[in-house]
Design a protein around this motif. Structure first.
Motif, PDB file in Angstrom:
ATOM      1  N   LYS A  57      38.377 118.060  70.856  1.00 11.33           N
ATOM      2  CA  LYS A  57      37.356 118.243  69.820  1.00 11.33           C
ATOM      3  C   LYS A  57      35.992 117.772  70.307  1.00 11.33           C
ATOM      4  N   LEU A  77      43.572 101.634  78.894  1.00 15.58           N
ATOM      5  CA  LEU A  77      43.631 101.174  77.504  1.00 15.58           C
ATOM      6  C   LEU A  77      42.279 100.646  77.047  1.00 15.58           C
ATOM      7  N   SER A  96      40.164 102.151  74.028  1.00 16.17           N
ATOM      8  CA  SER A  96      39.727 101.248  72.963  1.00 16.17           C
ATOM      9  C   SER A  96      38.245 101.457  72.674  1.00 16.17           C
ATOM     10  N   VAL A  97      37.449 101.599  73.724  1.00  7.22           N
ATOM     11  CA  VAL A  97      36.020 101.867  73.539  1.00  7.22           C
ATOM     12  C   VAL A  97      35.831 103.205  72.815  1.00  7.22           C
ATOM     13  N   MET A 122      37.958 104.775  70.778  1.00  7.89           N
ATOM     14  CA  MET A 122      38.423 104.720  69.382  1.00  7.89           C
ATOM     15  C   MET A 122      37.466 103.966  68.485  1.00  7.89           C
ATOM     16  N   THR A 123      36.734 103.013  69.081  1.00  7.53           N
ATOM     17  CA  THR A 123      35.862 102.155  68.276  1.00  7.53           C
ATOM     18  C   THR A 123      34.402 102.552  68.400  1.00  7.53           C
ATOM     19  N   SER A 134      34.300 107.640  65.901  1.00  9.13           N
ATOM     20  CA  SER A 134      35.500 107.211  66.614  1.00  9.13           C
ATOM     21  C   SER A 134      36.157 108.399  67.313  1.00  9.13           C
ATOM     22  N   LEU A 190      39.469 109.739  69.066  1.00  9.33           N
ATOM     23  CA  LEU A 190      40.907 109.482  69.186  1.00  9.33           C
ATOM     24  C   LEU A 190      41.482 110.626  70.009  1.00  9.33           C
ATOM     25  N   TRP A 217      44.204 110.579  71.900  1.00  4.77           N
ATOM     26  CA  TRP A 217      45.663 110.588  72.028  1.00  4.77           C
ATOM     27  C   TRP A 217      46.316 111.488  70.992  1.00  4.77           C
ATOM     28  N   GLN A 218      47.484 112.008  71.377  1.00  3.45           N
ATOM     29  CA  GLN A 218      48.324 112.777  70.472  1.00  3.45           C
ATOM     30  C   GLN A 218      49.686 112.072  70.401  1.00  3.45           C
ATOM     31  N   PRO A 219      50.554 112.464  69.455  1.00  2.34           N
ATOM     32  CA  PRO A 219      51.870 111.812  69.371  1.00  2.34           C
ATOM     33  C   PRO A 219      52.586 111.734  70.718  1.00  2.34           C
ATOM     34  N   LEU A 275      51.861 108.783  73.129  1.00  3.72           N
ATOM     35  CA  LEU A 275      52.548 107.506  72.903  1.00  3.72           C
ATOM     36  C   LEU A 275      54.002 107.556  73.329  1.00  3.72           C
TER      37      LEU A 275
END
Lengths: 368, 368
Positions: free
Chosen positions: A227, A278, A282-283, A285-286, A290, A292, A294-296, A299
């Motif tokens: 995206k 990681l 983290s940077v 995502m925050t 934000s 994100l 990652w997808q299911p 993980l």
């Protein structure tokens, strides 16, 4: 005769290059471009398109994931704009403009205004977690410069490629590569002197591709387009409350990764790989907004890798670029076992794999 | 007659309490216990079991997720140790010891050495993403203190409950609750004076449960037990490079969340909820060892919530405790729609839902 001459002339101003993508062990995330301070007490006012990174990064160039690009310069009136095709698709709009802007850099260096025919093919699927912009802008830069007869060394080509896509600066070299951010703590730059950073922020080879038989095994858990592109994301890094702490950590991690590569020590390299990935996510995502990536399935793979290592002793570690797919890094002896296990995970679609590869190669044959 | 008398005596020293769990809008993550500095230039040497948090936190007590606990003190020689049952299972080993240690705190306050019979039931499944330790230690504390006839006010009970489980300090109050960390920037404490923090680090009610009809809709994506318990995890927060930046952000977010709750403004509350949860999980992922509480289903829900809100205008936001399950926070008007959508996601098993609830209630009836 006129036709022959024109063809002859075009042919002389045509070159092809194959360049490998790369996987970063210490990630590039965030640029100082357009910011007014990168650290406390420091001014770094850089124009918005140099891709001067917040931190040095280290990568392995990939042997088996590469882009082949042919560039032919054309000064005939028949070609009003650059014509660019990637994997058989003629580019339009923003993607074409991004490559056109890169060709502008090469036109400026050569002092010409000719248009280019560009044909580029990846030997790996797009949106697969392999950075096609790294191999693509490296191959484009080398082919376009060669076709123009520009006399640039690898470091200069690295600086040009960097402006197309930051990580492309590293694909100018084979094996294990470090890209210098080009500025020191406490240094201040304001435009236009900031352009000195352009020639400083380049990559160099640490070790060639024969140094260490590592493998990058890529678990494709989602082949959808992102995206938010990486190039937009880099501008957001400074909005994360964790950005400064990440770049501080990276200084320490760089030193460890240099030692780990020198000593070919996967148990020293691996934990830093994971910590760095990681920290980057983290940077992301925050940041505001934000991100994100990652997808299911991301993980599922992360948990599996940790379980294989911690419970069964398989020496494999993960890293994740700006996307959902996961790169598993291991030594060649463990590669078959890792690949077998990976194919057993429900979330994993395709699996790709590569060892370290050479730097860009000019080719005799052309794509058109 | 002797039997009757013994029964009579036991009955007088028996009490039951029902307490709600809570969902934190600003999370508690990390303790100063056992650390030598929580901020630059500051000394906070606290004994290792006070649960003095790194930051204030804010939560909503849940009406429909509660624990009911009966405690009966027994000084007969027949009972050599505490007997504790949760949801019908007699506890052994570490879980029994943790509750025994909490009963020790109450024994010390009352100056008795009696053993306790404890029977505790949750009205929600364990490992569901609802903090049973919050409701459990709140109910245990209130019931045990009442049965001992201790004259403690709610703040004092909050301090005692905090030592059992940090988040239990908030379940001593209904509605919307803030737990004060109890120490200021620049303050220094060393043992034994640090125990002053014990009476300062307590919760208070901001608004009662009638203030705002919010809903917490819980998407259970995994009911497995966590590999690393929250109580161990709190000790790891200080190992993350992002811990200091997170606690700095929290100061700002606390102020916004207070304003959002005062104004009943979900569009002000929501973005902070998500930022705070992502910041906490970033700290967890980057601690040493790295804690990755998310599961594949976690990400499916996060992406869905953002898509519903950003693409379809559903005013719903997520938060995530130290586990894989996702709490969706919305106003009561949107709750049915959010719940319907949530049940349509492949990764979501059970869905639980609760509005704000009252504080702990002493009950007339007992569980045994």
């Amino acid at each position: 005769m006129t036709d022959q001459c024109a063809t002859g002339s075009l042919s002389e101003r045509k070159a092809s290059c194959r360049a490998g993508s790369n996987i970063a062990f210490i990630k590039y995330w965030g640029v100082v471009d357009g910011t007014t301070s990168a650290a406390s007490g420091q001014q770094l006012v850089v124009s918005d398109d140099l891709n001067i990174p917040l931190n040095n990064s280290i990568s392995m160039t990939l042997a088996d994931a590469h882009t082949t690009t042919t560039v032919a310069w054309d000064n005939s009136a028949d070609l009003p704009t650059d014509r660019i095709s990637i994997d058989g698709v003629q580019l339009q709009g923003a993607p074409a403009e991004r490559i056109g802007a890169h060709l502008d850099r090469l036109r400026a260096l050569a002092g010409v205004s000719d248009r280019a025919h560009v044909v580029s093919n990846n030997n790996f699927p797009m949106a697969s977690g392999i950075a096609s912009s790294a191999s693509g802008f490296a191959a484009l830069t080398v082919a376009a410069a060669a076709a123009l007869g520009l006399q640039l060394d690898a470091a200069q080509l690295s600086a040009v490629a960097r402006q197309g896509s930051g990580s492309a600066s590293r694909s100018l070299f084979g094996g294990f590569v470090e890209w210098e951010r080009g500025w020191g703590e406490g240094e201040s730059f304001t435009c236009p002197e900031a352009t000195v950073l352009d020639s400083r922020s380049v990559a160099h080879q640490m070790y060639d591709e024969g140094h260490w038989a590592l493998r990058d095994i890529i678990a494709i858990v989602s082949a959808g387009a992102k995206k938010v592109s990486s190039s937009s994301g880099h501008r957001l890094a400074v909005t994360s409350p964790f950005n400064a702490a990440r770049t501080e950590c990276v200084s320490e991690w760089l030193a460890t990764v240099r030692r780990a590569i020198a000593a070919r020590d996967i148990s020293l390299l691996g934990p830093i790989l994971e910590a760095d990935a990681l920290a980057m996510h983290s940077v992301m995502m925050t940041s505001a907004p934000s991100l994100l990536y990652w997808q299911p399935g991301t993980l599922e793979v992360l948990h599996a890798v940790r379980a294989w290592r911690e419970e069964e002793g398989v020496p494999v570690y993960f890293t994740i670029d700006a996307g959902p797919n996961v790169h598993l890094i291991c030594e060649v002896d463990s590669a078959a076992e890792v690949e077998r296990r990976l194919r057993g995970l429900a979330a994993v679609g395709r699996v790709l794999s590569s060892g370290p590869g050479a730097g860009p190669q000019l080719l005799d044959g052309h794509l058109f």
